[in-house]
Design a protein around this motif. Sequence first.
Motif, PDB file in Angstrom:
ATOM      1  N   ASP A 153     -58.194 -72.443  16.473  1.00 55.55           N
ATOM      2  CA  ASP A 153     -57.329 -71.951  17.539  1.00 55.55           C
ATOM      3  C   ASP A 153     -56.317 -73.036  17.875  1.00 55.55           C
ATOM      4  O   ASP A 153     -56.656 -74.058  18.469  1.00 55.55           O
ATOM      5  CB  ASP A 153     -58.130 -71.563  18.787  1.00 55.55           C
ATOM      6  N   ASN A 154     -55.082 -72.799  17.478  1.00 57.69           N
ATOM      7  CA  ASN A 154     -53.975 -73.717  17.748  1.00 57.69           C
ATOM      8  C   ASN A 154     -52.993 -73.027  18.689  1.00 57.69           C
ATOM      9  O   ASN A 154     -51.785 -73.153  18.552  1.00 57.69           O
ATOM     10  CB  ASN A 154     -53.276 -74.101  16.440  1.00 57.69           C
ATOM     11  N   ASN A 155     -53.537 -72.287  19.640  1.00 54.52           N
ATOM     12  CA  ASN A 155     -52.691 -71.521  20.535  1.00 54.52           C
ATOM     13  C   ASN A 155     -53.083 -71.668  21.999  1.00 54.52           C
ATOM     14  O   ASN A 155     -52.271 -72.057  22.830  1.00 54.52           O
ATOM     15  CB  ASN A 155     -52.733 -70.037  20.150  1.00 54.52           C
ATOM     16  N   GLY A 156     -54.327 -71.337  22.328  1.00 56.42           N
ATOM     17  CA  GLY A 156     -54.732 -71.268  23.718  1.00 56.42           C
ATOM     18  C   GLY A 156     -54.814 -72.610  24.412  1.00 56.42           C
ATOM     19  O   GLY A 156     -55.176 -73.621  23.810  1.00 56.42           O
ATOM     20  N   LYS A 157     -54.490 -72.589  25.715  1.00 58.28           N
ATOM     21  CA  LYS A 157     -54.562 -73.797  26.529  1.00 58.28           C
ATOM     22  C   LYS A 157     -55.528 -73.642  27.690  1.00 58.28           C
ATOM     23  O   LYS A 157     -55.711 -74.565  28.478  1.00 58.28           O
ATOM     24  CB  LYS A 157     -53.168 -74.156  27.065  1.00 58.28           C
ATOM     25  N   ASP A 158     -56.129 -72.458  27.805  1.00 58.08           N
ATOM     26  CA  ASP A 158     -57.072 -72.233  28.896  1.00 58.08           C
ATOM     27  C   ASP A 158     -58.159 -71.268  28.442  1.00 58.08           C
ATOM     28  O   ASP A 158     -58.072 -70.647  27.375  1.00 58.08           O
ATOM     29  CB  ASP A 158     -56.363 -71.689  30.144  1.00 58.08           C
ATOM     30  N   PHE A 159     -59.189 -71.158  29.261  1.00 61.55           N
ATOM     31  CA  PHE A 159     -60.371 -70.384  28.929  1.00 61.55           C
ATOM     32  C   PHE A 159     -60.044 -68.918  28.640  1.00 61.55           C
ATOM     33  O   PHE A 159     -60.517 -68.338  27.658  1.00 61.55           O
ATOM     34  CB  PHE A 159     -61.375 -70.482  30.078  1.00 61.55           C
ATOM     35  N   ASP A 160     -59.228 -68.305  29.468  1.00 57.96           N
ATOM     36  CA  ASP A 160     -58.937 -66.879  29.319  1.00 57.96           C
ATOM     37  C   ASP A 160     -58.224 -66.553  28.018  1.00 57.96           C
ATOM     38  O   ASP A 160     -58.439 -65.477  27.434  1.00 57.96           O
ATOM     39  CB  ASP A 160     -58.085 -66.389  30.503  1.00 57.96           C
ATOM     40  N   SER A 161     -57.370 -67.452  27.548  1.00 61.95           N
ATOM     41  CA  SER A 161     -56.621 -67.174  26.322  1.00 61.95           C
ATOM     42  C   SER A 161     -57.427 -67.450  25.056  1.00 61.95           C
ATOM     43  O   SER A 161     -57.191 -66.825  24.022  1.00 61.95           O
ATOM     44  CB  SER A 161     -55.324 -67.996  26.290  1.00 61.95           C
ATOM     45  N   VAL A 162     -58.386 -68.353  25.136  1.00 58.42           N
ATOM     46  CA  VAL A 162     -59.153 -68.709  23.941  1.00 58.42           C
ATOM     47  C   VAL A 162     -60.464 -67.928  23.824  1.00 58.42           C
ATOM     48  O   VAL A 162     -60.941 -67.654  22.722  1.00 58.42           O
ATOM     49  CB  VAL A 162     -59.443 -70.232  23.918  1.00 58.42           C
TER      50      VAL A 162
END
Length: 396
Positions: A153-162
């Motif tokens: 995962d090279n996208n999410g920056k927070d819990f909800d997105s990952v």
Amino acid sequence: MATLLSSSSLIFSSSNSSPSLSPTLSLSSSLSKSCSFSSSLSISPSFLTFSTSTKRLSFSTTLSVKAQKKKVLIVNTNSGGHAVIGFYFAKQLLGSGHEVTILTVGEENSDKMKKPPFSRFSEITSAGGKTVWGDPAEVGKVVAGAAFDVVLDNNGKDFDSVRPVVDWAKSSGVEQFLFISSAGIYKPTDEPPHVEGDIVKADAGHVGVETYISQVFSSWAVFRPQYMIGSGNNKDCEEWFFDRIVRDRPVPIPGSGMQLTNIAHVRDLSSMLTLAVESPAAASGNIFNCVSDRAVTLDGMAKFCALAAGRPITIVHYDPKAVGIDAKKAFPFRNMHFYAEPRAAKDILGWQGTTNLPEDLKERFEEYVKIGRDKKPMKFEIDDKILESLKVHVTV
């Protein structure tokens, strides 16, 4: 193909004074980390001398190790400096014989995809990789039920997105989960550099993601990058300096200019990630500072950019508070000592950095000129305010 050097011991037993062509053999190796590989070791006994008693012979061997080929899914951001990590990582994996699918957030026909590194995705597909676009929250639908061994995962920056990606990966039988976090989550320290294990900001979004991944997966690793350069990067770093140098403008740097930072070429980040894929047992459960192994001062970065451009440079220093400007908007790097060291990657993965800023920046300047940015009309309104407060004259 990877090569491992190991110190080993062979024990040969023989019941007579003449060596048997097929002696009893026991091999013990001092390899420090386990890894999945297939190998063969062929030994000719003609060079060995035996007696009637058991002898121990110590020597160094070179084992040829074939890393298991993996199916890797890269969930890639569509903006910011991290997008180029997925691009380089995909190319390196393909070059090593792995299967790669890169899922980019958004739509293929969006304006963002007209910029690097997305405009160069043909380099991935021509090497046998697959590119898809969509919403990571619906990753299962986007990849149409395809199976993978590894997910990055090279996208999410927070819990909800990952979390949707983590949960899907777990339910789909993915063996290894990798996450691009950030060295920016470290708390400022009076004892730089930042090393793995240092205190992080508890309220940082990446921290919650790191914790969740460690709870869900038995095989996981986290990578914390800092600043990076490299062909295809769409976030200004070295370009900020080039913009001023080629126009013979003073380069305003906040503070003393002696603040230390870390700027890595993205190829070093992708090589670290590839080692984790090919040595999952070694990488498992670890956090890696995904950075160069050299620090550079802010003034030093400016001087290296001038050297790459073959132009003179004038550096001026200022106090952001005294001038009344926000340093975050006026300068591309943090106005403080901010650098991490890749100790875990070196110790655990055997990683070695190749970043050479004076040389790497020459390549970047060639591309800068090639796209015509050196001739592009630009305004430097914040710079002008700084220079005016310092009574520094600028010839337009």
